[in-house]
Scaffold this motif. Structure first.
Motif, PDB file in Angstrom:
ATOM      1  N   GLU A 106      64.385 116.481  36.955  1.00  0.00           N
ATOM      2  CA  GLU A 106      65.328 116.586  36.469  1.00  0.00           C
ATOM      3  C   GLU A 106      65.134 117.432  34.966  1.00  0.00           C
ATOM      4  OE1 GLU A 106      68.211 113.675  38.338  1.00  0.00           O
ATOM      5  OE2 GLU A 106      67.997 113.394  36.171  1.00  0.00           O
ATOM      6  N   ARG A 107      65.967 118.582  34.843  1.00  0.00           N
ATOM      7  CA  ARG A 107      65.537 119.518  33.806  1.00  0.00           C
ATOM      8  C   ARG A 107      67.059 119.366  33.061  1.00  0.00           C
ATOM      9  NH1 ARG A 107      64.029 124.739  35.669  1.00  0.00           N
ATOM     10  NH2 ARG A 107      63.705 125.302  33.552  1.00  0.00           N
ATOM     11  N   GLY A 108      66.907 119.617  31.599  1.00  0.00           N
ATOM     12  CA  GLY A 108      68.081 119.808  30.825  1.00  0.00           C
ATOM     13  C   GLY A 108      67.956 119.869  29.526  1.00  0.00           C
ATOM     14  N   ILE A 109      69.100 119.501  28.795  1.00  0.00           N
ATOM     15  CA  ILE A 109      69.016 119.420  27.380  1.00  0.00           C
ATOM     16  C   ILE A 109      69.749 118.075  26.893  1.00  0.00           C
ATOM     17  CG2 ILE A 109      70.021 120.596  25.238  1.00  0.00           C
ATOM     18  CD1 ILE A 109      68.748 122.387  27.135  1.00  0.00           C
ATOM     19  N   TYR A 110      68.806 117.573  25.829  1.00  0.00           N
ATOM     20  CA  TYR A 110      69.332 116.231  25.233  1.00  0.00           C
ATOM     21  C   TYR A 110      69.804 116.488  24.009  1.00  0.00           C
ATOM     22  CZ  TYR A 110      65.213 115.214  22.481  1.00  0.00           C
ATOM     23  OH  TYR A 110      64.088 115.173  21.432  1.00  0.00           O
ATOM     24  N   LYS A 111      70.811 115.716  23.524  1.00  0.00           N
ATOM     25  CA  LYS A 111      71.241 115.766  22.057  1.00  0.00           C
ATOM     26  C   LYS A 111      71.125 114.444  21.481  1.00  0.00           C
ATOM     27  CE  LYS A 111      75.784 116.643  19.959  1.00  0.00           C
ATOM     28  NZ  LYS A 111      77.015 117.135  20.001  1.00  0.00           N
TER      29      LYS A 111
END
Length: 170
Positions: A106-111
């Protein structure tokens, strides 16, 4: 005709053995729910539950940690935040979710928002890549890499990724 049937059987078998399912994504999201809860409640034991003892953690491209060091860092940090009455909320958005019945990438952006709604509010963004393995019916994080990519990750990249329950995109 036999060749056609054999080819069809082979392709169908390969397709189904490697295809991801909505059920897998929903089950993986249970791990992410605990991840969210760990930050909201500052409970490092939830972080310990969702990570494999064989964890490889790569932080910001400059250090590699093992499970014990990583979890102990959360224990120390969360305890410090409780004393200082700091709050944390984390959310994930994804641009890639690949899985089969035993492994996931799983790849993405966290905030990460600290002290939300206060004068001390701070917002951090980072790109992540996590590998998970399903063991005894539970998805655990085995590798976790994140980086702010030299400070180039922000709200725009976060919004361009897909919501955690937007399964149709994957």
């Amino acid at each position: 005709m036999k060749t056609f049937i054999a080819t069809l059987f082979f392709c169908t078998t390969i397709l189904f053995s490697f295809s991801q399912t909505k059920t897998n994504l929903e089950d993986i999201n249970k791990t992410w729910e605990k991840f969210y809860k760990a930050f909201e409640t500052l409970d490092y034991t939830l972080m310990a539950e969702i990570h494999s003892k064989d964890l490889v953690r790569v932080s910001g491209g400059n250090r590699i940690l093992d499970y014990d060091t990583y979890i102990n860092n959360y224990k120390t940090g969360f305890e410090r935040d409780k004393v200082a009455e700091q709050t944390s909320t984390i959310s994930l958005r994804f641009f890639e979710r690949i899985n089969n019945d035993t492994n996931a990438s799983e790849r993405g952006i966290y905030k990460l928002v600290r002290n939300k709604g206060t004068d001390n509010e701070q917002v951090y963004y980072s790109q992540f890549h996590v590998l998970l393995k399903k063991s005894d019916g539970i998805w655990k994080i085995t590798m976790d890499y994140d980086s702010s990519e030299g400070g180039t990750i922000g709200e725009e990249q976060y919004q361009n990724a897909f919501a955690i329950n937007d399964f149709e995109k994957f």
